[in-house]
Scaffold this active site. Structure first.
Site, PDB file in Angstrom:
ATOM      1  N   HIS A  63       4.243  -3.803  -4.860  1.00  0.00           N
ATOM      2  CA  HIS A  63       4.222  -2.541  -4.104  1.00  0.00           C
ATOM      3  C   HIS A  63       3.165  -1.584  -4.657  1.00  0.00           C
ATOM      4  CE1 HIS A  63       8.669  -3.599  -3.139  1.00  0.00           C
ATOM      5  NE2 HIS A  63       7.828  -4.363  -2.493  1.00  0.00           N
ATOM      6  N   HIS A 109       7.549  -3.929   6.056  1.00  0.00           N
ATOM      7  CA  HIS A 109       7.548  -4.110   4.601  1.00  0.00           C
ATOM      8  C   HIS A 109       6.905  -5.444   4.218  1.00  0.00           C
ATOM      9  CE1 HIS A 109       8.516  -3.406   0.453  1.00  0.00           C
ATOM     10  NE2 HIS A 109       8.762  -4.719   0.394  1.00  0.00           N
ATOM     11  N   ASP A 138       3.933  -6.097   1.589  1.00  0.00           N
ATOM     12  CA  ASP A 138       3.940  -7.079   0.495  1.00  0.00           C
ATOM     13  C   ASP A 138       2.671  -7.948   0.512  1.00  0.00           C
ATOM     14  OD1 ASP A 138       6.392  -6.321  -0.583  1.00  0.00           O
ATOM     15  OD2 ASP A 138       7.531  -7.913   0.415  1.00  0.00           O
ATOM     16  N   HIS A 190       6.349 -14.089  -0.805  1.00  0.00           N
ATOM     17  CA  HIS A 190       5.421 -14.054  -1.937  1.00  0.00           C
ATOM     18  C   HIS A 190       4.859 -15.423  -2.303  1.00  0.00           C
ATOM     19  CE1 HIS A 190       6.110  -9.852  -2.535  1.00  0.00           C
ATOM     20  NE2 HIS A 190       7.406 -10.026  -2.689  1.00  0.00           N
TER      21      HIS A 190
END
Ligand code: 5EP
Ligand code: ZN
Length: 271
Positions: A73, A225, A229, A252
């Site tokens: 973040h 969001h 990321d 991720h």
């Protein structure tokens, strides 16, 4: 475009979403061509794909046994601000403070401190499409004249299928908080994660709605969001990328696969 740093040092303090530890981070301005790096317990850890040590529920960096958890973040915020040179010193805990779960508080404090430096930034131009996949999830990157990210998610619960496209407007993603599904919390906790999670920093999604008092900040906050990321994970390349990115159910781990694929191309361009 010129490289940028901050005009003076600035601190943040708070709980880490996964460890629950309280950390203080100190952002130190750095000269041209330093890049973004972390500093903890006497060890410098460059924000670079070679130093990624975990991508399960967060992107963590490490070197010589020293780890800094959940950099994504802060990295996304630095990417959006075009900050190229900075040392992030981490004290107390091992994790970057989650603050309100979005990039907003970082962005708000940093944006008036950004200063231009004298050297130009490097920008990665895609020459051909790059695709990474895992099961039915994928991220496709296509050559394009600007930076664009589309994320499409398929969520159980009332969220269903959602898609969001980011075309450079920071306001579209900067307030989007990290999130988890109510039914996942037990599993996450059993993995030793989410120890700092609360309604102050996480959008908690139940079967019929969200538990947070103020509700959603955007009607499609989770996919926004996820875009945020990816903006953060891509900045591990140490430069902005021109390209059109389409992520379907990415996270991720897949983001990191993409970063490695792009990084390999970069390295082979140098010589
Ligand atoms: C995992 C949590 C909690 C809680 C009560 C109220 C609240 C938060 C994903 C993979 O943003 C992320 N990465 O960058 C990821 N976030 C997480 O994995 C994540 C767990 C929590 C919590 C709580 C407990 C009790 N009363 C975030 C992407 C979005
Ligand atoms: Zn996140």
């Amino acid at each position: 475009m010129k490289q940028r740093t901050l005009k003076d040092r600035i601190d943040f303090e708070g709980v880490g979403i996964h460890t629950g530890e309280i950390s203080k981070i100190i952002l130190h301005p750095e000269p041209e061509n330093t890049g973004i790096r972390f500093y903890r317990e006497g060890v410098y850890i460059p924000a670079s794909p070679e130093f990624v040590v975990n991508t399960f529920h967060s992107t963590d960096l490490g070197s010589n046994g020293v780890v800094v958890k959940t950099v994504e973040h802060l990295m996304a915020t630095l990417h959006l601000l075009g900050v190229s040179n900075l040392t992030v010193e981490v004290q107390g805990g091992s994790e970057i403070p989650i603050l309100d779960g979005s990039g907003y508080l970082y962005y708000r404090e940093l944006k008036n401190r950004v200063v231009k430096q004298t050297e130009d930034v490097q920008i990665l131009n895609l020459e051909e499409p790059v695709v990474v996949e895992n099961g039915d999830a994928y991220i496709k990157a296509f050559p394009h004249n600007c930076f664009e990210i589309t994320y499409e998610g398929e969520f159980e619960t009332y969220f269903g299928r959602q898609r969001f496209t980011f075309r450079g407007n920071v306001r579209d993603i900067i307030l989007a908080r990290t999130f988890c599904f109510e039914h996942e919390i037990e599993f996450i906790k059993r993995k030793g994660l989410g120890k700092g999670g609360s309604l102050e920093n996480t959008l908690v999604i139940g079967r019929e709605g969200v538990y947070n008092e103020g509700g959603l900040r955007y009607q499609d906050e989770p996919v926004r969001h996820k875009v945020f990321d990816l903006v953060g994970d891509l900045y591990l390349l140490g430069m902005s990328v021109r390209g059109k990115f389409i992520s379907y159910k990415g996270g991720h781990t897949l983001n990191f696969e993409l970063v490695k694929a792009l990084h390999r191309r970069l390295v082979s361009l140098e010589v």
